[in-house]
Scaffold this motif. Structure first.
Motif, PDB file in Angstrom:
ATOM      1  N   THR A   1       0.839  -1.192   0.000  1.00 30.55           N
ATOM      2  CA  THR A   1       0.000   0.000   0.000  1.00 30.55           C
ATOM      3  C   THR A   1       0.877   1.246   0.000  1.00 30.55           C
ATOM      4  O   THR A   1       1.834   1.344   0.770  1.00 30.55           O
ATOM      5  CB  THR A   1      -0.906   0.005   1.247  1.00 30.55           C
ATOM      6  OG1 THR A   1      -1.694  -1.184   1.237  1.00 30.55           O
ATOM      7  CG2 THR A   1      -1.839   1.185   1.248  1.00 30.55           C
ATOM      8  N   ASP A   2       0.549   2.208  -0.879  1.00 34.01           N
ATOM      9  CA  ASP A   2       1.330   3.442  -0.977  1.00 34.01           C
ATOM     10  C   ASP A   2       1.071   4.356   0.216  1.00 34.01           C
ATOM     11  O   ASP A   2       0.117   4.172   0.967  1.00 34.01           O
ATOM     12  CB  ASP A   2       0.980   4.187  -2.271  1.00 34.01           C
ATOM     13  CG  ASP A   2       1.515   3.483  -3.505  1.00 34.01           C
ATOM     14  OD1 ASP A   2       2.506   2.743  -3.369  1.00 34.01           O
ATOM     15  OD2 ASP A   2       0.937   3.683  -4.591  1.00 34.01           O
ATOM     16  N   GLU A   3       1.898   5.389   0.342  1.00 32.55           N
ATOM     17  CA  GLU A   3       1.849   6.299   1.491  1.00 32.55           C
ATOM     18  C   GLU A   3       0.520   7.051   1.577  1.00 32.55           C
ATOM     19  O   GLU A   3      -0.086   7.141   2.644  1.00 32.55           O
ATOM     20  CB  GLU A   3       3.018   7.296   1.397  1.00 32.55           C
ATOM     21  CG  GLU A   3       3.195   8.154   2.612  1.00 32.55           C
ATOM     22  CD  GLU A   3       3.519   7.352   3.866  1.00 32.55           C
ATOM     23  OE1 GLU A   3       3.095   7.798   4.950  1.00 32.55           O
ATOM     24  OE2 GLU A   3       4.174   6.301   3.760  1.00 32.55           O
ATOM     25  N   HIS A   4       0.053   7.594   0.463  1.00 31.56           N
ATOM     26  CA  HIS A   4      -1.190   8.371   0.481  1.00 31.56           C
ATOM     27  C   HIS A   4      -2.383   7.494   0.858  1.00 31.56           C
ATOM     28  O   HIS A   4      -3.224   7.900   1.652  1.00 31.56           O
ATOM     29  CB  HIS A   4      -1.427   9.018  -0.892  1.00 31.56           C
ATOM     30  CG  HIS A   4      -2.717   9.769  -0.955  1.00 31.56           C
ATOM     31  ND1 HIS A   4      -3.870   9.218  -1.450  1.00 31.56           N
ATOM     32  CD2 HIS A   4      -3.038  11.020  -0.545  1.00 31.56           C
ATOM     33  CE1 HIS A   4      -4.855  10.097  -1.357  1.00 31.56           C
ATOM     34  NE2 HIS A   4      -4.374  11.200  -0.814  1.00 31.56           N
ATOM     35  N   ASP A   5      -2.443   6.302   0.285  1.00 35.51           N
ATOM     36  CA  ASP A   5      -3.538   5.385   0.601  1.00 35.51           C
ATOM     37  C   ASP A   5      -3.502   4.998   2.076  1.00 35.51           C
ATOM     38  O   ASP A   5      -4.543   4.925   2.741  1.00 35.51           O
ATOM     39  CB  ASP A   5      -3.446   4.118  -0.259  1.00 35.51           C
ATOM     40  CG  ASP A   5      -3.601   4.425  -1.740  1.00 35.51           C
ATOM     41  OD1 ASP A   5      -4.298   5.411  -2.068  1.00 35.51           O
ATOM     42  OD2 ASP A   5      -3.027   3.685  -2.552  1.00 35.51           O
ATOM     43  N   TYR A   6      -2.301   4.775   2.593  1.00 32.36           N
ATOM     44  CA  TYR A   6      -2.146   4.419   4.006  1.00 32.36           C
ATOM     45  C   TYR A   6      -2.659   5.553   4.897  1.00 32.36           C
ATOM     46  O   TYR A   6      -3.402   5.315   5.854  1.00 32.36           O
ATOM     47  CB  TYR A   6      -0.680   4.113   4.328  1.00 32.36           C
ATOM     48  CG  TYR A   6      -0.441   3.961   5.803  1.00 32.36           C
ATOM     49  CD1 TYR A   6      -0.764   2.782   6.457  1.00 32.36           C
ATOM     50  CD2 TYR A   6       0.069   5.011   6.555  1.00 32.36           C
ATOM     51  CE1 TYR A   6      -0.576   2.646   7.814  1.00 32.36           C
ATOM     52  CE2 TYR A   6       0.258   4.889   7.916  1.00 32.36           C
ATOM     53  CZ  TYR A   6      -0.069   3.712   8.538  1.00 32.36           C
ATOM     54  OH  TYR A   6       0.100   3.580   9.887  1.00 32.36           O
ATOM     55  N   GLU A   7      -2.264   6.789   4.586  1.00 27.28           N
ATOM     56  CA  GLU A   7      -2.687   7.937   5.404  1.00 27.28           C
ATOM     57  C   GLU A   7      -4.205   8.110   5.368  1.00 27.28           C
ATOM     58  O   GLU A   7      -4.821   8.408   6.385  1.00 27.28           O
ATOM     59  CB  GLU A   7      -2.002   9.224   4.922  1.00 27.28           C
ATOM     60  CG  GLU A   7      -0.534   9.293   5.244  1.00 27.28           C
ATOM     61  CD  GLU A   7      -0.253   9.251   6.731  1.00 27.28           C
ATOM     62  OE1 GLU A   7      -1.001   9.863   7.514  1.00 27.28           O
ATOM     63  OE2 GLU A   7       0.731   8.593   7.112  1.00 27.28           O
ATOM     64  N   PHE A   8      -4.797   7.923   4.201  1.00 24.15           N
ATOM     65  CA  PHE A   8      -6.247   8.045   4.049  1.00 24.15           C
ATOM     66  C   PHE A   8      -6.966   7.007   4.918  1.00 24.15           C
ATOM     67  O   PHE A   8      -7.901   7.321   5.655  1.00 24.15           O
ATOM     68  CB  PHE A   8      -6.620   7.853   2.572  1.00 24.15           C
ATOM     69  CG  PHE A   8      -8.064   8.089   2.276  1.00 24.15           C
ATOM     70  CD1 PHE A   8      -8.535   9.374   2.100  1.00 24.15           C
ATOM     71  CD2 PHE A   8      -8.948   7.025   2.169  1.00 24.15           C
ATOM     72  CE1 PHE A   8      -9.879   9.604   1.824  1.00 24.15           C
ATOM     73  CE2 PHE A   8     -10.280   7.238   1.899  1.00 24.15           C
ATOM     74  CZ  PHE A   8     -10.750   8.535   1.722  1.00 24.15           C
TER      75      PHE A   8
ATOM     76  N   LYS B   1      -6.622   7.765   8.704  1.00 27.57           N
ATOM     77  CA  LYS B   1      -7.561   8.802   9.168  1.00 27.57           C
ATOM     78  C   LYS B   1      -8.949   8.212   9.376  1.00 27.57           C
ATOM     79  O   LYS B   1      -9.644   8.540  10.342  1.00 27.57           O
ATOM     80  CB  LYS B   1      -7.614   9.961   8.174  1.00 27.57           C
ATOM     81  CG  LYS B   1      -6.390  10.841   8.229  1.00 27.57           C
ATOM     82  CD  LYS B   1      -6.458  11.945   7.217  1.00 27.57           C
ATOM     83  CE  LYS B   1      -5.157  12.720   7.186  1.00 27.57           C
ATOM     84  NZ  LYS B   1      -5.102  13.688   6.098  1.00 27.57           N
TER      85      LYS B   1
END
Length: 112
Positions: A35-42, A45
């Motif tokens: 999983t990429d960084e942006h997807d992980y952060e989303f 949250k």
């Protein structure tokens, strides 16, 4: 007449107990092993929001096909999620591999 009164009191007691009990809600969040960084952060949250609402969280990494060779990446991802959500919830079960899924449970912290 006595028996009917007893049944009435019993129903009344059961209804009061049912009103006091709370329903446990379990929300799920699904990751891939890479999983990429942006997807992980989303997703992190969203997990925070679920824990603030008082729901339990079931986070899992789903391994498709040959991606099962990245078990260690999946475990690292779930442990990272656990450390990021440490202030909102506590880990109930550490990451465990069940078939093609690595599952971890997080429960919300009690409100003071």
């Amino acid at each position: 007449m006595d028996y009917k009164k007893f049944v009435y009191e019993q129903k009344k007691r059961d209804k009061a107990l049912k009103a006091k009990s709370s329903q446990v809600v379990v929300k799920e969040i699904r990751f891939g092993p890479q999983t990429d960084e942006h997807d992980y952060e989303f997703k992190r949250k969203n997990a925070e929001k679920f824990l603030k609402e008082g729901a339990k969280l079931k986070a899992f990494v789903f391994f498709k096909g040959r991606s099962i060779i990245y078990k260690d990446q999946g475990q690292i991802l779930l442990l990272r999620l656990a450390t990021d959500l440490e202030e909102h919830g506590k880990v109930e079960a550490m990451p465990v591999l069940e078939g093609k899924r690595m599952i971890m449970f997080i429960a919300p912290k009690k409100k003071k």
